[in-house]
Enzyme design. Structure first.
Site, PDB file in Angstrom:
ATOM      1  N   GLY A 122       0.919  -0.690  -0.279  1.00 40.78           N
ATOM      2  CA  GLY A 122       0.075  -0.342  -0.162  1.00 40.78           C
ATOM      3  C   GLY A 122       0.913   1.153  -0.321  1.00 40.78           C
ATOM      4  N   ALA A 123       0.953   2.051  -1.329  1.00 41.10           N
ATOM      5  CA  ALA A 123       1.684   3.279  -1.348  1.00 41.10           C
ATOM      6  C   ALA A 123       0.666   4.913  -0.767  1.00 41.10           C
ATOM      7  CB  ALA A 123       2.067   3.367  -2.476  1.00 41.10           C
ATOM      8  N   GLU A 127       2.149  -0.612  -3.894  1.00 40.15           N
ATOM      9  CA  GLU A 127       0.687  -0.930  -4.377  1.00 40.15           C
ATOM     10  C   GLU A 127      -0.360  -1.364  -5.586  1.00 40.15           C
ATOM     11  OE1 GLU A 127      -1.182   2.031  -3.360  1.00 40.15           O
ATOM     12  OE2 GLU A 127      -2.396   1.118  -4.882  1.00 40.15           O
ATOM     13  N   ARG A 155      -7.939   1.227   6.701  1.00 45.25           N
ATOM     14  CA  ARG A 155      -8.553   0.920   8.334  1.00 45.25           C
ATOM     15  C   ARG A 155      -9.788   0.424   8.370  1.00 45.25           C
ATOM     16  NH1 ARG A 155      -4.656   1.759  11.928  1.00 45.25           N
ATOM     17  NH2 ARG A 155      -6.476   2.883  13.639  1.00 45.25           N
ATOM     18  N   ALA A 211      -7.367  12.535  12.140  1.00 43.31           N
ATOM     19  CA  ALA A 211      -7.366  13.533  13.194  1.00 43.31           C
ATOM     20  C   ALA A 211      -8.600  14.597  13.425  1.00 43.31           C
ATOM     21  CB  ALA A 211      -6.683  13.386  14.158  1.00 43.31           C
ATOM     22  N   HIS A 233       8.140  38.500   3.655  1.00 45.40           N
ATOM     23  CA  HIS A 233       9.411  38.621   2.670  1.00 45.40           C
ATOM     24  C   HIS A 233      10.346  38.446   3.626  1.00 45.40           C
ATOM     25  CE1 HIS A 233      12.252  38.082  -0.405  1.00 45.40           C
ATOM     26  NE2 HIS A 233      13.473  39.223  -0.151  1.00 45.40           N
TER      27      HIS A 233
HETATM   28  P1  FAD Z   1      -9.390   6.993  17.899  1.00 44.61           P
HETATM   29  O1  FAD Z   1      -8.236   7.724  17.930  1.00 44.61           O
HETATM   30  O2  FAD Z   1      -9.073   5.481  16.645  1.00 44.61           O
HETATM   31  O3  FAD Z   1      -9.632   6.591  18.918  1.00 44.61           O
HETATM   32  C1  FAD Z   1     -10.554   5.733  18.852  1.00 44.61           C
HETATM   33  C2  FAD Z   1     -10.497   5.317  21.014  1.00 44.61           C
HETATM   34  O4  FAD Z   1     -11.157   5.031  21.043  1.00 44.61           O
HETATM   35  C3  FAD Z   1      -8.722   4.688  20.861  1.00 44.61           C
HETATM   36  O5  FAD Z   1      -8.682   5.547  22.083  1.00 44.61           O
HETATM   37  C4  FAD Z   1      -9.623   3.029  21.753  1.00 44.61           C
HETATM   38  O6  FAD Z   1      -8.864   2.400  22.079  1.00 44.61           O
HETATM   39  C5  FAD Z   1     -11.280   3.584  22.343  1.00 44.61           C
HETATM   40  N1  FAD Z   1     -12.326   2.562  22.296  1.00 44.61           N
HETATM   41  C6  FAD Z   1     -12.582   1.647  21.009  1.00 44.61           C
HETATM   42  N2  FAD Z   1     -13.749   1.127  21.661  1.00 44.61           N
HETATM   43  C7  FAD Z   1     -13.771   1.069  22.531  1.00 44.61           C
HETATM   44  C8  FAD Z   1     -15.128   0.900  23.877  1.00 44.61           C
HETATM   45  N3  FAD Z   1     -15.843  -0.060  23.529  1.00 44.61           N
HETATM   46  N4  FAD Z   1     -14.915   1.405  24.626  1.00 44.61           N
HETATM   47  C9  FAD Z   1     -13.597   2.318  24.981  1.00 44.61           C
HETATM   48  N5  FAD Z   1     -12.938   2.894  24.356  1.00 44.61           N
HETATM   49  C10 FAD Z   1     -12.744   2.079  23.520  1.00 44.61           C
HETATM   50  N6  FAD Z   1      -4.692  11.709  11.097  1.00 44.61           N
HETATM   51  C11 FAD Z   1      -4.487  13.181  10.860  1.00 44.61           C
HETATM   52  O7  FAD Z   1      -4.612  13.895  10.501  1.00 44.61           O
HETATM   53  N7  FAD Z   1      -2.466  13.342  10.442  1.00 44.61           N
HETATM   54  C12 FAD Z   1      -1.911  12.114  10.739  1.00 44.61           C
HETATM   55  O8  FAD Z   1      -0.545  13.009  10.634  1.00 44.61           O
HETATM   56  C13 FAD Z   1      -1.993  10.948  10.971  1.00 44.61           C
HETATM   57  N8  FAD Z   1      -1.105  10.466  10.637  1.00 44.61           N
HETATM   58  C14 FAD Z   1      -1.579   8.965  10.953  1.00 44.61           C
HETATM   59  C15 FAD Z   1      -0.437   8.539  11.680  1.00 44.61           C
HETATM   60  C16 FAD Z   1      -0.413   6.584  11.398  1.00 44.61           C
HETATM   61  C17 FAD Z   1      -0.227   5.918  11.367  1.00 44.61           C
HETATM   62  C18 FAD Z   1      -2.274   5.960  11.624  1.00 44.61           C
HETATM   63  C19 FAD Z   1      -2.716   4.610  11.684  1.00 44.61           C
HETATM   64  C20 FAD Z   1      -3.122   7.205  11.195  1.00 44.61           C
HETATM   65  C21 FAD Z   1      -3.021   8.192  10.863  1.00 44.61           C
HETATM   66  N9  FAD Z   1      -4.187   9.492  11.092  1.00 44.61           N
HETATM   67  C22 FAD Z   1      -3.956  10.633  11.210  1.00 44.61           C
HETATM   68  C23 FAD Z   1      -5.305   8.988  11.598  1.00 44.61           C
HETATM   69  C24 FAD Z   1      -5.611   9.831  13.317  1.00 44.61           C
HETATM   70  O9  FAD Z   1      -5.261   8.328  13.997  1.00 44.61           O
HETATM   71  C25 FAD Z   1      -7.193   8.956  12.844  1.00 44.61           C
HETATM   72  O10 FAD Z   1      -8.392   9.721  11.763  1.00 44.61           O
HETATM   73  C26 FAD Z   1      -8.196   9.313  14.324  1.00 44.61           C
HETATM   74  O11 FAD Z   1      -7.053   9.126  15.595  1.00 44.61           O
HETATM   75  C27 FAD Z   1      -9.296   9.065  14.647  1.00 44.61           C
HETATM   76  O12 FAD Z   1      -9.797   9.400  15.507  1.00 44.61           O
HETATM   77  P2  FAD Z   1     -11.278   8.658  16.229  1.00 44.61           P
HETATM   78  O13 FAD Z   1     -11.125   9.960  17.872  1.00 44.61           O
HETATM   79  O14 FAD Z   1     -12.156   8.704  15.420  1.00 44.61           O
HETATM   80  O15 FAD Z   1     -10.716   7.616  16.872  1.00 44.61           O
HETATM   81  P1  NAI Z   2      -4.460   4.621   2.751  1.00 42.54           P
HETATM   82  O1  NAI Z   2      -5.951   4.597   2.507  1.00 42.54           O
HETATM   83  O2  NAI Z   2      -4.841   6.320   2.487  1.00 42.54           O
HETATM   84  O3  NAI Z   2      -4.022   4.616   1.605  1.00 42.54           O
HETATM   85  C1  NAI Z   2      -3.689   2.300   1.281  1.00 42.54           C
HETATM   86  C2  NAI Z   2      -3.064   2.447   0.099  1.00 42.54           C
HETATM   87  O4  NAI Z   2      -3.285   0.666   0.514  1.00 42.54           O
HETATM   88  C3  NAI Z   2      -3.894   2.237  -1.236  1.00 42.54           C
HETATM   89  O5  NAI Z   2      -2.933   2.976  -2.202  1.00 42.54           O
HETATM   90  C4  NAI Z   2      -4.266   1.700  -1.939  1.00 42.54           C
HETATM   91  O6  NAI Z   2      -4.650   1.186  -3.408  1.00 42.54           O
HETATM   92  C5  NAI Z   2      -3.361   0.437  -1.382  1.00 42.54           C
HETATM   93  N1  NAI Z   2      -4.022  -1.035  -1.321  1.00 42.54           N
HETATM   94  C6  NAI Z   2      -4.866  -1.360  -0.887  1.00 42.54           C
HETATM   95  N2  NAI Z   2      -4.873  -2.812  -1.279  1.00 42.54           N
HETATM   96  C7  NAI Z   2      -4.292  -3.137  -1.266  1.00 42.54           C
HETATM   97  C8  NAI Z   2      -3.381  -4.202  -1.357  1.00 42.54           C
HETATM   98  N3  NAI Z   2      -4.584  -5.684  -1.321  1.00 42.54           N
HETATM   99  N4  NAI Z   2      -2.365  -4.229  -2.174  1.00 42.54           N
HETATM  100  C9  NAI Z   2      -1.289  -3.637  -2.691  1.00 42.54           C
HETATM  101  N5  NAI Z   2      -2.110  -2.298  -2.572  1.00 42.54           N
HETATM  102  C10 NAI Z   2      -3.522  -2.460  -1.939  1.00 42.54           C
HETATM  103  O7  NAI Z   2      -4.536   3.751   3.696  1.00 42.54           O
HETATM  104  P2  NAI Z   2      -3.038   3.622   5.231  1.00 42.54           P
HETATM  105  O8  NAI Z   2      -2.120   4.151   4.730  1.00 42.54           O
HETATM  106  O9  NAI Z   2      -3.343   2.446   5.885  1.00 42.54           O
HETATM  107  O10 NAI Z   2      -3.614   4.218   6.162  1.00 42.54           O
HETATM  108  C11 NAI Z   2      -5.045   4.537   6.192  1.00 42.54           C
HETATM  109  C12 NAI Z   2      -5.729   5.805   6.998  1.00 42.54           C
HETATM  110  O11 NAI Z   2      -4.755   6.611   8.177  1.00 42.54           O
HETATM  111  C13 NAI Z   2      -5.063   6.961   5.687  1.00 42.54           C
HETATM  112  O12 NAI Z   2      -6.577   6.959   5.038  1.00 42.54           O
HETATM  113  C14 NAI Z   2      -5.490   7.807   6.786  1.00 42.54           C
HETATM  114  O13 NAI Z   2      -6.644   8.290   6.691  1.00 42.54           O
HETATM  115  C15 NAI Z   2      -5.182   7.989   7.757  1.00 42.54           C
HETATM  116  N6  NAI Z   2      -3.823   9.090   7.889  1.00 42.54           N
HETATM  117  C16 NAI Z   2      -3.167   9.595   7.878  1.00 42.54           C
HETATM  118  C17 NAI Z   2      -2.431  10.308   8.132  1.00 42.54           C
HETATM  119  C18 NAI Z   2      -2.270  12.202   7.497  1.00 42.54           C
HETATM  120  O14 NAI Z   2      -3.092  12.493   7.645  1.00 42.54           O
HETATM  121  N7  NAI Z   2      -0.346  11.626   7.626  1.00 42.54           N
HETATM  122  C19 NAI Z   2      -1.233   9.651   7.763  1.00 42.54           C
HETATM  123  C20 NAI Z   2      -1.331   8.277   8.100  1.00 42.54           C
HETATM  124  C21 NAI Z   2      -3.090   7.045   7.708  1.00 42.54           C
END
Ligand code: FAD
Ligand code: NAI
Length: 473
Positions: free
Chosen positions: A188-189, A211, A280, A328, A452
């Protein structure tokens, strides 16, 4: 024992949930938040995916690895050299953990400040009762007049290939790799693939990204995606498009991925670690949705209307567990809007002005429509672009990659989209978000005085470029 009663119970303490809880408390409601995330010692770790295994730790590692990259490859241009540069991965991870902890603790402080009651454990519906809901909060039973579900999302696994977090890593394991792998594979890219691939490439791993789609960064403006592909290739990220992933085998030595490339040739990728970042899935595990008849769609997301109302009276859902981008800041905006709606106010979220940022180097950021979207929708538009190569501050920084691109309506000049690839794109995009929120025209930005030398002058110049009157290019 009497059941504790709350006006609002928020399930999930990620950016959606904790912000909703704070805003509801600010508006005078008696609020509880339930979150089950555990730190390494089994204690609470508020902040959800974003704080614990998402936004925050990934940015900490991106920063550390970027320092290493700069010292190894770019500082010499400034006349700064160092011998024997080393990376202590354990220390880098410890710093990342410390940054996470500061954020966890910050939310505990905010809950105390705003008098939000916190329960550590799983939250679930027991039954609808007395016009509200009975819930489990860990071992306790509590009652709420209204409920906000903010249970987030989990990493999607490849079918039949569960995460073991040793060889096959989700975002969680990807942030805990104890030593730089010699060879790293990513499936996944997308956003995680590029960010985590960048971290480990900078630290010396040979990185291959497989990808499935034939186009690179399909959701991104085509000219930005093209520039990004060129830069990442030059950096050494091997991104293979249009592949079909087959069998994935693990052994003591590592992981072997069978795949067919875009030409249909059968290939194998052997790596020490494999990060699977293919999107996700919304998380409703253990929520007790059935107990109250909460409606989910075919993807497992909670069905909500534009206002985040579910099919149940007084039950709202926000963030990754509902439709829309998994970001987030989108979750936070929905949290605030829902709290305000519960208080009888008119909270709103403008889905047209949610910015996206990919924190690679160069950073990629955008808001609004891409050029390909405008073409597909038949919207008449004008485009203006300005390269960082012609920006004095970027030259002084020694980082002239990329450009700012404006898309404006052909007749009204209203800004329809802004796309940036380059230094500090994550910060620069805010000006575009503000402009679009106020329905500004490209001319409005072109006529605003920008400091600037600053990178933001590239934004002004791109706005000028819409009217073909750049001053510095
Ligand atoms: P979450 O942050 O997933 O929080 C849900 C919480 O609910 C968790 O603590 C979980 O344990 C808890 N929970 C779940 N079910 C229950 C239950 N039944 N009872 C009690 N607790 C429960 N987004 C950005 O905007 N910028 C970024 O740079 C960015 N980087 C990311 C990098 C990575 C590696 C990943 C995986 C995601 C990234 N995201 C980023 C996406 C961002 O993390 C999510 O969009 C955001 O966390 C969603 O917020 P949320 O409150 O919906 O859920
Ligand atoms: P993503 O949706 O950004 O990318 C997934 C990639 O995997 C896509 O390009 C898709 O075509 C590819 N893919 C799907 N199935 C595949 C398969 N079977 N084989 C090969 N390629 C495949 O999802 P990602 O990177 O897992 O991140 C999840 C989400 O978390 C993002 O969509 C974003 O919402 C959030 N996130 C946000 C960040 C930020 O805001 N900077 C940083 C990291 C995550």
């Amino acid at each position: 024992m009497t059941t504790k009663q709350f006006d609002v119970v928020v399930i999930g303490g990620g950016p959606g949930g904790y912000i909703a809880a704070i805003r509801a408390a600010q508006l005078g409601m008696n609020v509880a938040c339930i979150d089950e995330w555990k730190n390494d010692k089994g204690g609470p770790a508020l902040g959800g995916t974003c704080t614990n295994v998402g936004c925050i730790p990934s940015k900490a590692l991106l920063q550390s690895s970027e320092h290493y990259e700069q010292l190894n490859h770019h500082f010499a241009d400034h006349g700064i050299t160092a011998d024997n540069v080393k990376i202590d991965v354990a220390k880098m991870l410890a710093r990342k953990d410390q940054v996470v902890k500061q954020n966890n603790d910050g939310i505990v402080y905010l809950f105390k400040k705003n008098k939000v009651t916190f329960f550590h454990g799983r939250g679930s519906f027991v039954a609808a009762k007395d016009g509200g809901y009975e819930l489990k909060a860990g071992e306790e039973t509590i009652a709420a007049k209204q409920v906000v579900i903010a249970t987030g999302s989990n990493a999607r696994a490849l079918p039949g290939v569960p995460f073991d977090e040793e060889h096959i890593l989700s975002n969680d394991g990807a942030l805990r790799v104890g030593a730089t792998p010699k060879k790293l594979g990513l499936i996944g890219a997308g956003v995680i693939g590029l960010e985590m691939g960048s971290v480990w490439r900078r630290l010396g791993a040979e990185v291959t990204v497989l990808e499935g789609l034939p186009a690179f960064l399909g959701a991104v403006d085509e000219s930005v995606a093209k520039e990004a592909a060129k830069v990442f290739k030059k950096q050494g990220l091997d991104i293979q498009l249009g592949v079909k992933v087959g069998e994935v085998k693990t052994s003591k030595k590592g992981v072997s991925v069978a795949y067919t490339d875009a030409k249909g040739e059968a290939k194998t990728l052997d790596v020490d670690k494999l990060i699977v970042s293919i999107g996700r899935v919304p998380n409703t595990i253990g929520l007790g949705a059935d107990a109250v008849g909460l409606k989910l769609d075919e993807r497992g997301a909670i069905v909500v209307d534009d206002d985040c109302k579910t099919n149940l009276p007084g039950v709202w859902a926000i963030g990754d567990v509902v439709r829309g981008p998994m970001l987030a800041h989108k979750a936070e905006e929905e949290g605030v809007a829902v709290a305000e709606r519960m208080a009888g106010q008119h909270g709103h979220v403008n889905f047209n002005t949610i910015p996206w940022v990919i924190y690679t180097s160069p950073e990629i950021a955008w808001v609004g429509k891409t050029e390909q979207q405008l073409k597909a929708e038949g919207v008449a538009y004008k485009a203006g672009q300005f390269p960082f190569l012609a920006n004095g501050r970027a030259r002084a920084l020694g980082d002239t990659t990329g450009f700012v691109k404006f898309l404006a309506h052909a007749t009204t000049d209203e800004i329809l989209g802004v796309h940036i690839i380059g230094p500090f794109a994550s910060e620069l995009i805010s000006e575009a978000v503000v402009a679009m929120e106020f329905k500004a025209s490209a001319e409005d930005i072109a006529r605003i005085c920008h400091a600037h030398p600053s990178l933001s002058e590239a934004t002004k110049e791109a706005a000028l470029a819409v009217d073909k009157r750049t001053l510095n290019f």
